[in-house]
Design a protein around this motif. Structure first.
Motif, PDB file in Angstrom:
ATOM      1  N   ILE A 126       2.357   2.137   2.020  1.00 17.70           N
ATOM      2  CA  ILE A 126       3.384   1.442   1.255  1.00 17.70           C
ATOM      3  C   ILE A 126       2.661   0.545   0.263  1.00 17.70           C
ATOM      4  CG2 ILE A 126       5.320  -0.169   1.373  1.00 17.70           C
ATOM      5  CD1 ILE A 126       5.715   0.806   4.290  1.00 17.70           C
ATOM      6  N   VAL A 127       2.785   0.865  -1.020  1.00 16.78           N
ATOM      7  CA  VAL A 127       1.978   0.220  -2.046  1.00 16.78           C
ATOM      8  C   VAL A 127       2.791  -0.819  -2.809  1.00 16.78           C
ATOM      9  CG1 VAL A 127       0.467   0.604  -4.019  1.00 16.78           C
ATOM     10  CG2 VAL A 127       0.670   2.367  -2.262  1.00 16.78           C
ATOM     11  N   ASN A 128       2.229  -2.019  -2.921  1.00 24.02           N
ATOM     12  CA  ASN A 128       2.842  -3.086  -3.694  1.00 24.02           C
ATOM     13  C   ASN A 128       1.731  -3.816  -4.439  1.00 24.02           C
ATOM     14  OD1 ASN A 128       4.304  -6.104  -3.809  1.00 24.02           O
ATOM     15  ND2 ASN A 128       5.728  -4.393  -3.906  1.00 24.02           N
ATOM     16  N   ALA A 129       1.961  -4.121  -5.696  1.00 24.06           N
ATOM     17  CA  ALA A 129       0.911  -4.715  -6.520  1.00 24.06           C
ATOM     18  C   ALA A 129       0.867  -6.233  -6.366  1.00 24.06           C
ATOM     19  CB  ALA A 129       1.116  -4.351  -7.990  1.00 24.06           C
ATOM     20  N   ALA A 184      -5.741  -5.317   1.228  1.00 23.93           N
ATOM     21  CA  ALA A 184      -5.756  -5.571  -0.218  1.00 23.93           C
ATOM     22  C   ALA A 184      -6.897  -4.765  -0.825  1.00 23.93           C
ATOM     23  CB  ALA A 184      -5.947  -7.055  -0.504  1.00 23.93           C
ATOM     24  N   VAL A 185      -6.593  -4.060  -1.924  1.00 22.39           N
ATOM     25  CA  VAL A 185      -7.607  -3.215  -2.554  1.00 22.39           C
ATOM     26  C   VAL A 185      -7.574  -3.402  -4.069  1.00 22.39           C
ATOM     27  CG1 VAL A 185      -7.467  -1.472  -0.726  1.00 22.39           C
ATOM     28  CG2 VAL A 185      -6.047  -1.236  -2.778  1.00 22.39           C
ATOM     29  N   SER A 186      -8.660  -3.026  -4.687  1.00 23.37           N
ATOM     30  CA  SER A 186      -8.744  -3.041  -6.155  1.00 23.37           C
ATOM     31  C   SER A 186      -9.510  -1.809  -6.599  1.00 23.37           C
ATOM     32  CB  SER A 186      -9.435  -4.304  -6.662  1.00 23.37           C
ATOM     33  OG  SER A 186      -9.697  -4.204  -8.058  1.00 23.37           O
ATOM     34  N   ALA A 187      -8.787  -0.858  -7.205  1.00 18.17           N
ATOM     35  CA  ALA A 187      -9.450   0.334  -7.707  1.00 18.17           C
ATOM     36  C   ALA A 187     -10.359  -0.021  -8.872  1.00 18.17           C
ATOM     37  CB  ALA A 187      -8.407   1.363  -8.139  1.00 18.17           C
ATOM     38  N   LEU A 188      -9.939  -0.988  -9.684  1.00 14.66           N
ATOM     39  CA  LEU A 188     -10.720  -1.386 -10.852  1.00 14.66           C
ATOM     40  C   LEU A 188     -12.073  -1.956 -10.446  1.00 14.66           C
ATOM     41  CD1 LEU A 188     -10.788  -1.745 -13.939  1.00 14.66           C
ATOM     42  CD2 LEU A 188      -9.805  -4.032 -13.605  1.00 14.66           C
ATOM     43  N   GLN A 189     -12.066  -2.762  -9.379  1.00  3.08           N
ATOM     44  CA  GLN A 189     -13.305  -3.381  -8.896  1.00  3.08           C
ATOM     45  C   GLN A 189     -13.971  -2.571  -7.778  1.00  3.08           C
ATOM     46  OE1 GLN A 189     -14.564  -6.039 -10.340  1.00  3.08           O
ATOM     47  NE2 GLN A 189     -12.816  -6.382 -11.712  1.00  3.08           N
ATOM     48  N   THR A 218      -3.217   5.550  -9.631  1.00  2.98           N
ATOM     49  CA  THR A 218      -4.574   4.995  -9.751  1.00  2.98           C
ATOM     50  C   THR A 218      -5.258   5.009  -8.395  1.00  2.98           C
ATOM     51  OG1 THR A 218      -3.912   3.574 -11.590  1.00  2.98           O
ATOM     52  CG2 THR A 218      -5.900   2.947 -10.390  1.00  2.98           C
ATOM     53  N   LEU A 219      -4.503   4.661  -7.352  1.00  4.26           N
ATOM     54  CA  LEU A 219      -5.035   4.671  -5.984  1.00  4.26           C
ATOM     55  C   LEU A 219      -5.476   6.078  -5.607  1.00  4.26           C
ATOM     56  CD1 LEU A 219      -5.363   3.121  -3.209  1.00  4.26           C
ATOM     57  CD2 LEU A 219      -3.083   3.984  -2.669  1.00  4.26           C
ATOM     58  N   LEU A 220      -4.637   7.072  -5.901  1.00  4.68           N
ATOM     59  CA  LEU A 220      -4.972   8.460  -5.584  1.00  4.68           C
ATOM     60  C   LEU A 220      -6.246   8.890  -6.305  1.00  4.68           C
ATOM     61  CD1 LEU A 220      -4.370  11.291  -4.456  1.00  4.68           C
ATOM     62  CD2 LEU A 220      -2.848  11.652  -6.402  1.00  4.68           C
ATOM     63  N   ASN A 221      -6.325   8.613  -7.599  1.00  5.63           N
ATOM     64  CA  ASN A 221      -7.514   8.987  -8.372  1.00  5.63           C
ATOM     65  C   ASN A 221      -8.764   8.304  -7.831  1.00  5.63           C
ATOM     66  OD1 ASN A 221      -5.908  10.537 -10.042  1.00  5.63           O
ATOM     67  ND2 ASN A 221      -5.751   8.981 -11.645  1.00  5.63           N
ATOM     68  N   TRP A 222      -8.624   7.055  -7.438  1.00  2.00           N
ATOM     69  CA  TRP A 222      -9.747   6.267  -6.910  1.00  2.00           C
ATOM     70  C   TRP A 222     -10.254   6.859  -5.597  1.00  2.00           C
ATOM     71  CZ3 TRP A 222      -9.069   1.698  -3.290  1.00  2.00           C
ATOM     72  CH2 TRP A 222     -10.270   1.011  -3.090  1.00  2.00           C
ATOM     73  N   LEU A 223      -9.315   7.188  -4.699  1.00  2.00           N
ATOM     74  CA  LEU A 223      -9.711   7.733  -3.399  1.00  2.00           C
ATOM     75  C   LEU A 223     -10.274   9.145  -3.533  1.00  2.00           C
ATOM     76  CD1 LEU A 223      -6.741   6.504  -1.164  1.00  2.00           C
ATOM     77  CD2 LEU A 223      -9.025   5.532  -1.357  1.00  2.00           C
ATOM     78  N   ASP A 261       1.379  12.112  -3.593  1.00  2.00           N
ATOM     79  CA  ASP A 261       1.842  11.089  -4.530  1.00  2.00           C
ATOM     80  C   ASP A 261       3.339  11.288  -4.729  1.00  2.00           C
ATOM     81  OD1 ASP A 261       1.815   8.984  -6.245  1.00  2.00           O
ATOM     82  OD2 ASP A 261       0.781   9.998  -7.878  1.00  2.00           O
ATOM     83  N   THR A 262       4.073  10.208  -4.914  1.00  2.00           N
ATOM     84  CA  THR A 262       5.522  10.299  -5.101  1.00  2.00           C
ATOM     85  C   THR A 262       5.940   9.541  -6.350  1.00  2.00           C
ATOM     86  OG1 THR A 262       5.990   8.305  -3.794  1.00  2.00           O
ATOM     87  CG2 THR A 262       5.881  10.390  -2.598  1.00  2.00           C
ATOM     88  N   PRO A 263       7.029   9.966  -6.997  1.00  2.00           N
ATOM     89  CA  PRO A 263       7.523   9.212  -8.149  1.00  2.00           C
ATOM     90  C   PRO A 263       7.931   7.809  -7.730  1.00  2.00           C
ATOM     91  CG  PRO A 263       8.550  11.385  -8.026  1.00  2.00           C
ATOM     92  CD  PRO A 263       7.825  11.167  -6.735  1.00  2.00           C
TER      93      PRO A 263
END
Length: 367
Positions: A126-129, A184-189, A218-223, A261-263
Protein backbone atom coordinates in the motif's frame (compact mmCIF):
# COMPACT_ATOMS: atom_id res chain seq x y z
CA UNK A 1 0.63 -32.24 -18.03
CA UNK A 2 4.20 -32.89 -19.11
CA UNK A 3 6.30 -29.81 -19.87
CA UNK A 4 9.88 -29.59 -21.02
CA UNK A 5 12.36 -27.61 -18.93
CA UNK A 6 11.97 -24.42 -20.98
CA UNK A 7 8.17 -24.51 -20.73
CA UNK A 8 8.28 -25.21 -17.00
CA UNK A 9 10.81 -22.44 -16.38
CA UNK A 10 8.68 -19.98 -18.36
CA UNK A 11 5.67 -20.57 -16.10
CA UNK A 12 7.74 -20.75 -12.92
CA UNK A 13 9.01 -17.27 -13.70
CA UNK A 14 5.43 -16.13 -13.10
CA UNK A 15 4.82 -18.20 -9.95
CA UNK A 16 3.83 -21.65 -11.23
CA UNK A 17 4.50 -24.40 -8.67
CA UNK A 18 3.30 -27.81 -7.48
CA UNK A 19 0.28 -26.28 -5.75
CA UNK A 20 -1.04 -24.75 -8.96
CA UNK A 21 -0.25 -27.94 -10.85
CA UNK A 22 -2.50 -29.82 -8.40
CA UNK A 23 -5.36 -27.39 -9.19
CA UNK A 24 -5.32 -28.29 -12.87
CA UNK A 25 -7.96 -31.03 -13.11
CA UNK A 26 -7.29 -34.22 -15.01
CA UNK A 27 -10.27 -33.66 -17.29
CA UNK A 28 -8.81 -30.29 -18.27
CA UNK A 29 -5.53 -31.95 -19.26
CA UNK A 30 -7.38 -34.69 -21.15
CA UNK A 31 -9.27 -31.98 -23.06
CA UNK A 32 -6.00 -30.48 -24.25
CA UNK A 33 -6.12 -27.43 -21.96
CA UNK A 34 -2.86 -25.97 -20.67
CA UNK A 35 -2.13 -23.69 -17.70
CA UNK A 36 -1.58 -19.96 -18.19
CA UNK A 37 -1.49 -16.85 -16.05
CA UNK A 38 -3.26 -13.58 -16.77
CA UNK A 39 -0.46 -11.00 -16.94
CA UNK A 40 -2.46 -8.05 -18.31
CA UNK A 41 -6.07 -7.06 -18.91
CA UNK A 42 -7.55 -4.62 -21.40
CA UNK A 43 -11.38 -4.43 -21.10
CA UNK A 44 -12.46 -7.87 -22.40
CA UNK A 45 -9.08 -8.88 -23.80
CA UNK A 46 -6.27 -10.51 -21.88
CA UNK A 47 -2.57 -11.13 -22.28
CA UNK A 48 -1.41 -14.43 -20.85
CA UNK A 49 1.80 -16.37 -20.31
CA UNK A 50 1.57 -20.01 -21.40
CA UNK A 51 4.17 -22.81 -21.47
CA UNK A 52 5.00 -21.64 -25.02
CA UNK A 53 5.20 -17.90 -24.29
CA UNK A 54 2.93 -14.86 -24.37
CA UNK A 55 -0.31 -14.70 -26.32
CA UNK A 56 -3.62 -12.88 -26.43
CA UNK A 57 -6.69 -14.54 -24.95
CA UNK A 58 -10.41 -14.20 -24.47
CA UNK A 59 -12.99 -16.23 -22.55
CA UNK A 60 -15.07 -18.86 -24.29
CA UNK A 61 -18.78 -18.41 -25.05
CA UNK A 62 -19.59 -21.15 -22.54
CA UNK A 63 -17.56 -19.32 -19.89
CA UNK A 64 -19.55 -16.12 -20.53
CA UNK A 65 -22.84 -18.02 -20.34
CA UNK A 66 -22.05 -19.52 -16.94
CA UNK A 67 -20.43 -16.40 -15.40
CA UNK A 68 -22.89 -14.94 -12.89
CA UNK A 69 -20.91 -11.87 -11.81
CA UNK A 70 -18.13 -9.63 -12.99
CA UNK A 71 -15.81 -11.20 -10.44
CA UNK A 72 -16.27 -14.62 -12.08
CA UNK A 73 -14.21 -13.40 -15.03
CA UNK A 74 -10.42 -13.71 -14.95
CA UNK A 75 -8.39 -10.94 -13.35
CA UNK A 76 -4.71 -10.12 -13.52
CA UNK A 77 -2.83 -12.73 -11.48
CA UNK A 78 -5.37 -15.50 -12.07
CA UNK A 79 -4.19 -18.90 -13.21
CA UNK A 80 -6.43 -20.21 -15.97
CA UNK A 81 -6.89 -23.27 -18.18
CA UNK A 82 -6.69 -22.34 -21.86
CA UNK A 83 -6.95 -23.89 -25.31
CA UNK A 84 -4.22 -22.50 -27.59
CA UNK A 85 -5.43 -21.89 -31.14
CA UNK A 86 -3.21 -23.73 -33.67
CA UNK A 87 -1.16 -21.40 -35.85
CA UNK A 88 -2.28 -18.30 -33.92
CA UNK A 89 -0.86 -16.27 -31.04
CA UNK A 90 -4.25 -16.53 -29.34
CA UNK A 91 -5.93 -18.81 -26.83
CA UNK A 92 -9.40 -19.39 -25.41
CA UNK A 93 -9.89 -19.29 -21.63
CA UNK A 94 -12.13 -22.10 -20.41
CA UNK A 95 -11.69 -21.99 -16.62
CA UNK A 96 -10.21 -19.99 -13.74
CA UNK A 97 -8.29 -22.03 -11.18
CA UNK A 98 -9.39 -21.43 -7.55
CA UNK A 99 -7.98 -18.17 -6.19
CA UNK A 100 -5.83 -18.13 -3.07
CA UNK A 101 -6.39 -14.41 -2.55
CA UNK A 102 -8.10 -11.54 -4.36
CA UNK A 103 -8.05 -7.78 -3.94
CA UNK A 104 -11.62 -6.61 -4.60
CA UNK A 105 -13.24 -3.21 -4.73
CA UNK A 106 -16.70 -1.92 -5.62
CA UNK A 107 -16.87 -1.33 -9.35
CA UNK A 108 -17.82 2.10 -10.67
CA UNK A 109 -21.55 2.58 -11.26
CA UNK A 110 -24.81 2.62 -9.33
CA UNK A 111 -25.29 -1.16 -9.29
CA UNK A 112 -23.35 -2.91 -6.49
CA UNK A 113 -20.82 -5.13 -8.22
CA UNK A 114 -17.41 -6.40 -7.21
CA UNK A 115 -14.32 -5.84 -9.33
CA UNK A 116 -11.19 -7.97 -8.99
CA UNK A 117 -8.14 -5.71 -8.93
CA UNK A 118 -5.63 -8.54 -8.58
CA UNK A 119 -5.66 -12.25 -7.79
CA UNK A 120 -3.33 -14.71 -6.07
CA UNK A 121 -1.29 -12.00 -4.39
CA UNK A 122 1.11 -12.86 -1.58
CA UNK A 123 2.01 -9.31 -0.52
CA UNK A 124 0.13 -6.09 -1.16
CA UNK A 125 2.24 -2.92 -0.99
CA UNK A 126 0.00 0.00 0.00
CA UNK A 127 1.86 3.03 -1.31
CA UNK A 128 1.49 6.56 0.03
CA UNK A 129 3.86 9.44 -0.65
CA UNK A 130 5.59 11.44 2.06
CA UNK A 131 4.68 14.76 0.47
CA UNK A 132 1.64 17.01 0.83
CA UNK A 133 -0.62 14.16 -0.33
CA UNK A 134 0.24 12.08 2.76
CA UNK A 135 -3.05 10.79 4.21
CA UNK A 136 -3.35 8.29 7.07
CA UNK A 137 -7.13 7.96 6.64
CA UNK A 138 -6.65 6.89 3.02
CA UNK A 139 -4.13 4.28 4.12
CA UNK A 140 -6.72 2.88 6.55
CA UNK A 141 -9.19 2.35 3.68
CA UNK A 142 -6.61 0.45 1.66
CA UNK A 143 -5.77 -1.67 4.70
CA UNK A 144 -9.40 -2.77 4.98
CA UNK A 145 -9.32 -4.09 1.41
CA UNK A 146 -5.85 -5.57 1.86
CA UNK A 147 -6.75 -7.58 4.96
CA UNK A 148 -9.96 -8.76 3.28
CA UNK A 149 -8.02 -9.94 0.21
CA UNK A 150 -6.03 -12.61 1.99
CA UNK A 151 -2.71 -11.04 0.99
CA UNK A 152 -0.25 -9.66 3.54
CA UNK A 153 -0.45 -5.84 3.64
CA UNK A 154 2.73 -3.78 3.84
CA UNK A 155 2.65 0.03 3.90
CA UNK A 156 5.33 1.72 1.81
CA UNK A 157 5.89 5.44 2.36
CA UNK A 158 7.58 6.63 -0.81
CA UNK A 159 9.46 9.84 -1.64
CA UNK A 160 11.14 9.87 1.78
CA UNK A 161 13.61 12.37 0.35
CA UNK A 162 10.78 14.96 0.28
CA UNK A 163 9.96 14.65 3.99
CA UNK A 164 11.81 16.38 6.82
CA UNK A 165 10.06 14.43 9.58
CA UNK A 166 9.89 10.87 8.30
CA UNK A 167 10.03 9.35 11.78
CA UNK A 168 6.81 10.97 13.05
CA UNK A 169 4.91 10.01 9.91
CA UNK A 170 6.09 6.41 10.16
CA UNK A 171 4.88 6.40 13.77
CA UNK A 172 1.49 7.84 12.75
CA UNK A 173 1.00 5.17 10.10
CA UNK A 174 2.20 2.39 12.40
CA UNK A 175 -0.42 3.45 14.96
CA UNK A 176 -3.10 3.28 12.25
CA UNK A 177 -1.91 -0.03 10.79
CA UNK A 178 -1.86 -2.66 13.55
CA UNK A 179 -0.35 -5.90 12.32
CA UNK A 180 1.11 -4.39 9.14
CA UNK A 181 4.75 -3.54 8.52
CA UNK A 182 5.58 0.07 7.58
CA UNK A 183 8.65 1.10 5.56
CA UNK A 184 9.87 4.44 4.22
CA UNK A 185 11.73 4.32 0.91
CA UNK A 186 13.22 6.68 -1.63
CA UNK A 187 13.76 5.48 -5.18
CA UNK A 188 15.52 8.75 -6.01
CA UNK A 189 18.06 8.27 -3.22
CA UNK A 190 18.08 4.46 -3.57
CA UNK A 191 17.18 4.06 0.11
CA UNK A 192 15.11 1.36 1.82
CA UNK A 193 15.29 -1.41 -0.77
CA UNK A 194 16.98 -3.84 1.62
CA UNK A 195 13.94 -3.73 3.93
CA UNK A 196 11.77 -5.05 1.09
CA UNK A 197 13.94 -8.02 0.20
CA UNK A 198 12.12 -10.48 2.58
CA UNK A 199 8.93 -9.95 0.57
CA UNK A 200 10.61 -10.30 -2.83
CA UNK A 201 11.29 -14.02 -2.89
CA UNK A 202 11.26 -16.24 -5.99
CA UNK A 203 7.76 -17.39 -6.91
CA UNK A 204 6.04 -14.72 -4.83
CA UNK A 205 3.47 -12.33 -6.29
CA UNK A 206 3.50 -8.71 -5.14
CA UNK A 207 1.17 -5.85 -6.01
CA UNK A 208 1.42 -2.11 -5.53
CA UNK A 209 -1.71 -0.04 -5.00
CA UNK A 210 -2.47 3.53 -4.04
CA UNK A 211 -3.54 6.88 -5.42
CA UNK A 212 -2.14 8.51 -8.54
CA UNK A 213 1.27 10.09 -8.13
CA UNK A 214 2.39 8.24 -5.00
CA UNK A 215 5.25 6.64 -6.91
CA UNK A 216 3.95 3.16 -7.77
CA UNK A 217 5.48 2.99 -11.25
CA UNK A 218 8.71 4.58 -10.01
CA UNK A 219 8.80 1.96 -7.24
CA UNK A 220 8.34 -0.84 -9.78
CA UNK A 221 11.10 0.49 -12.04
CA UNK A 222 13.41 0.91 -9.04
CA UNK A 223 12.86 -2.64 -7.77
CA UNK A 224 13.19 -4.08 -11.27
CA UNK A 225 16.30 -2.07 -12.07
CA UNK A 226 14.72 -1.20 -15.41
CA UNK A 227 12.25 1.29 -16.91
CA UNK A 228 9.29 -1.09 -17.13
CA UNK A 229 6.67 1.62 -16.67
CA UNK A 230 6.50 5.24 -17.83
CA UNK A 231 6.48 7.75 -14.98
CA UNK A 232 5.20 11.30 -14.75
CA UNK A 233 5.74 14.14 -12.33
CA UNK A 234 3.29 15.52 -9.81
CA UNK A 235 1.26 18.69 -10.07
CA UNK A 236 3.01 21.37 -8.07
CA UNK A 237 -0.21 23.07 -6.95
CA UNK A 238 -1.57 20.14 -4.93
CA UNK A 239 1.23 17.51 -4.87
CA UNK A 240 -1.09 15.03 -6.58
CA UNK A 241 0.06 12.87 -9.43
CA UNK A 242 -1.12 12.31 -12.95
CA UNK A 243 -2.29 8.89 -14.09
CA UNK A 244 0.64 6.88 -15.46
CA UNK A 245 -0.53 3.25 -15.36
CA UNK A 246 -3.72 2.73 -17.36
CA UNK A 247 -4.15 -1.00 -16.85
CA UNK A 248 -3.11 -3.79 -14.49
CA UNK A 249 -0.08 -5.83 -15.49
CA UNK A 250 2.34 -8.38 -14.01
CA UNK A 251 6.09 -7.87 -14.38
CA UNK A 252 8.79 -10.42 -13.50
CA UNK A 253 11.53 -9.01 -11.26
CA UNK A 254 15.23 -10.00 -11.27
CA UNK A 255 14.81 -11.50 -7.79
CA UNK A 256 12.38 -14.13 -9.12
CA UNK A 257 9.20 -12.52 -7.80
CA UNK A 258 6.52 -10.92 -9.98
CA UNK A 259 4.93 -7.56 -9.28
CA UNK A 260 1.62 -6.10 -10.40
CA UNK A 261 1.23 -2.39 -11.03
CA UNK A 262 -2.28 -0.92 -10.83
CA UNK A 263 -3.83 2.32 -12.08
CA UNK A 264 -4.11 5.02 -9.43
CA UNK A 265 -7.45 5.29 -7.65
CA UNK A 266 -8.75 8.64 -6.40
CA UNK A 267 -10.92 6.83 -3.87
CA UNK A 268 -11.13 3.14 -3.08
CA UNK A 269 -14.74 1.98 -2.95
CA UNK A 270 -15.04 -0.77 -0.33
CA UNK A 271 -16.74 -4.07 -1.05
CA UNK A 272 -18.00 -6.53 1.61
CA UNK A 273 -15.04 -5.98 3.91
CA UNK A 274 -16.33 -6.78 7.38
CA UNK A 275 -13.40 -9.05 8.23
CA UNK A 276 -10.92 -6.66 6.65
CA UNK A 277 -12.40 -3.76 8.64
CA UNK A 278 -12.02 -5.70 11.88
CA UNK A 279 -8.36 -6.40 11.06
CA UNK A 280 -7.62 -2.83 9.93
CA UNK A 281 -9.16 -1.42 13.11
CA UNK A 282 -8.14 -4.25 15.43
CA UNK A 283 -7.10 -1.78 18.15
CA UNK A 284 -10.55 -0.14 18.20
CA UNK A 285 -12.28 -3.54 18.17
CA UNK A 286 -10.17 -4.59 21.17
CA UNK A 287 -10.92 -1.40 23.13
CA UNK A 288 -14.63 -1.58 22.24
CA UNK A 289 -14.82 -5.02 23.86
CA UNK A 290 -14.20 -3.24 27.21
CA UNK A 291 -17.24 -0.94 26.88
CA UNK A 292 -19.91 -1.32 29.55
CA UNK A 293 -22.66 -1.94 26.99
CA UNK A 294 -22.34 -4.41 24.12
CA UNK A 295 -24.33 -2.14 21.77
CA UNK A 296 -22.29 0.95 22.67
CA UNK A 297 -22.24 3.52 19.84
CA UNK A 298 -19.09 5.16 21.27
CA UNK A 299 -20.74 8.58 21.37
CA UNK A 300 -22.03 9.62 24.78
CA UNK A 301 -22.68 6.39 26.69
CA UNK A 302 -21.39 5.99 30.24
CA UNK A 303 -18.67 3.40 30.56
CA UNK A 304 -17.52 3.78 26.97
CA UNK A 305 -13.92 2.52 26.76
CA UNK A 306 -13.47 4.16 23.34
CA UNK A 307 -14.41 7.58 24.69
CA UNK A 308 -12.05 7.09 27.61
CA UNK A 309 -9.18 6.11 25.28
CA UNK A 310 -9.70 9.28 23.24
CA UNK A 311 -9.76 11.43 26.38
CA UNK A 312 -6.55 9.78 27.59
CA UNK A 313 -4.90 10.35 24.22
CA UNK A 314 -4.30 6.65 23.47
CA UNK A 315 -6.73 6.67 20.51
CA UNK A 316 -6.94 9.28 17.74
CA UNK A 317 -10.47 10.66 17.37
CA UNK A 318 -9.94 10.92 13.60
CA UNK A 319 -9.23 7.19 13.47
CA UNK A 320 -12.49 6.52 15.31
CA UNK A 321 -14.27 8.79 12.82
CA UNK A 322 -12.93 6.75 9.90
CA UNK A 323 -13.90 3.54 11.68
CA UNK A 324 -17.48 4.75 11.95
CA UNK A 325 -17.51 6.15 8.41
CA UNK A 326 -16.37 2.89 6.81
CA UNK A 327 -18.86 0.98 8.95
CA UNK A 328 -21.74 3.15 7.66
CA UNK A 329 -20.46 2.80 4.10
CA UNK A 330 -20.37 -1.00 4.26
CA UNK A 331 -23.78 -1.16 5.93
CA UNK A 332 -25.30 1.10 3.26
CA UNK A 333 -23.78 -1.02 0.51
CA UNK A 334 -25.12 -4.22 2.10
CA UNK A 335 -28.65 -2.76 2.28
CA UNK A 336 -28.45 -1.59 -1.33
CA UNK A 337 -27.21 -4.96 -2.50
CA UNK A 338 -29.97 -6.76 -0.58
CA UNK A 339 -32.62 -4.44 -2.05
CA UNK A 340 -31.45 -5.17 -5.59
CA UNK A 341 -31.30 -8.90 -4.83
CA UNK A 342 -34.88 -8.82 -3.52
CA UNK A 343 -36.12 -7.01 -6.64
CA UNK A 344 -34.35 -9.50 -8.90
CA UNK A 345 -35.84 -12.41 -6.95
CA UNK A 346 -39.32 -10.88 -7.12
CA UNK A 347 -38.97 -10.34 -10.87
CA UNK A 348 -37.76 -13.90 -11.32
CA UNK A 349 -40.71 -15.25 -9.32
CA UNK A 350 -43.14 -13.29 -11.50
CA UNK A 351 -41.68 -14.83 -14.63
CA UNK A 352 -41.75 -18.27 -13.04
CA UNK A 353 -45.33 -18.16 -11.65
CA UNK A 354 -46.65 -16.83 -14.96
CA UNK A 355 -46.08 -20.30 -16.41
CA UNK A 356 -48.32 -22.10 -13.91
CA UNK A 357 -51.97 -22.27 -13.07
CA UNK A 358 -53.53 -20.19 -10.29
CA UNK A 359 -53.48 -23.25 -8.00
CA UNK A 360 -49.80 -23.86 -8.71
CA UNK A 361 -48.93 -20.18 -8.21
CA UNK A 362 -50.63 -20.19 -4.80
CA UNK A 363 -48.60 -23.23 -3.82
CA UNK A 364 -45.34 -21.54 -4.90
CA UNK A 365 -46.20 -18.37 -2.98
CA UNK A 366 -46.97 -20.42 0.16
CA UNK A 367 -43.59 -22.09 -0.15
Amino acid sequence: MNMNSNQSERLQQYGWNDYWASCLKEEMIQSGLVPARIIAQFTNQYRIITPDGESAAEVSGKFQFHALARSDYPGVGDWVAVQPLPGEARAIIHAVLPRRSAMIRKAAGSVPEEQVIGANLDTLFIVNALNDDFNVRKIERYLITAWESGATPVVLLTKADLCEDTGSRIAAVAAAAPGAAVHAVSALQDEGKEALEPYMLPGRTLAVTGSSGVGKSTLLNWLAGDNLQQVQGIREQDARGRHTTTHRELFPLPCGAVMMDTPGMRELQLWESSIGRQEAFADIEEIAALCRFRDCTHDAEDGCAIKQAIEEGTLDARRLGNYKKTGRELAHQARKEQSISNRQKKSSNKRLTGRFSAKDRKSIEMD
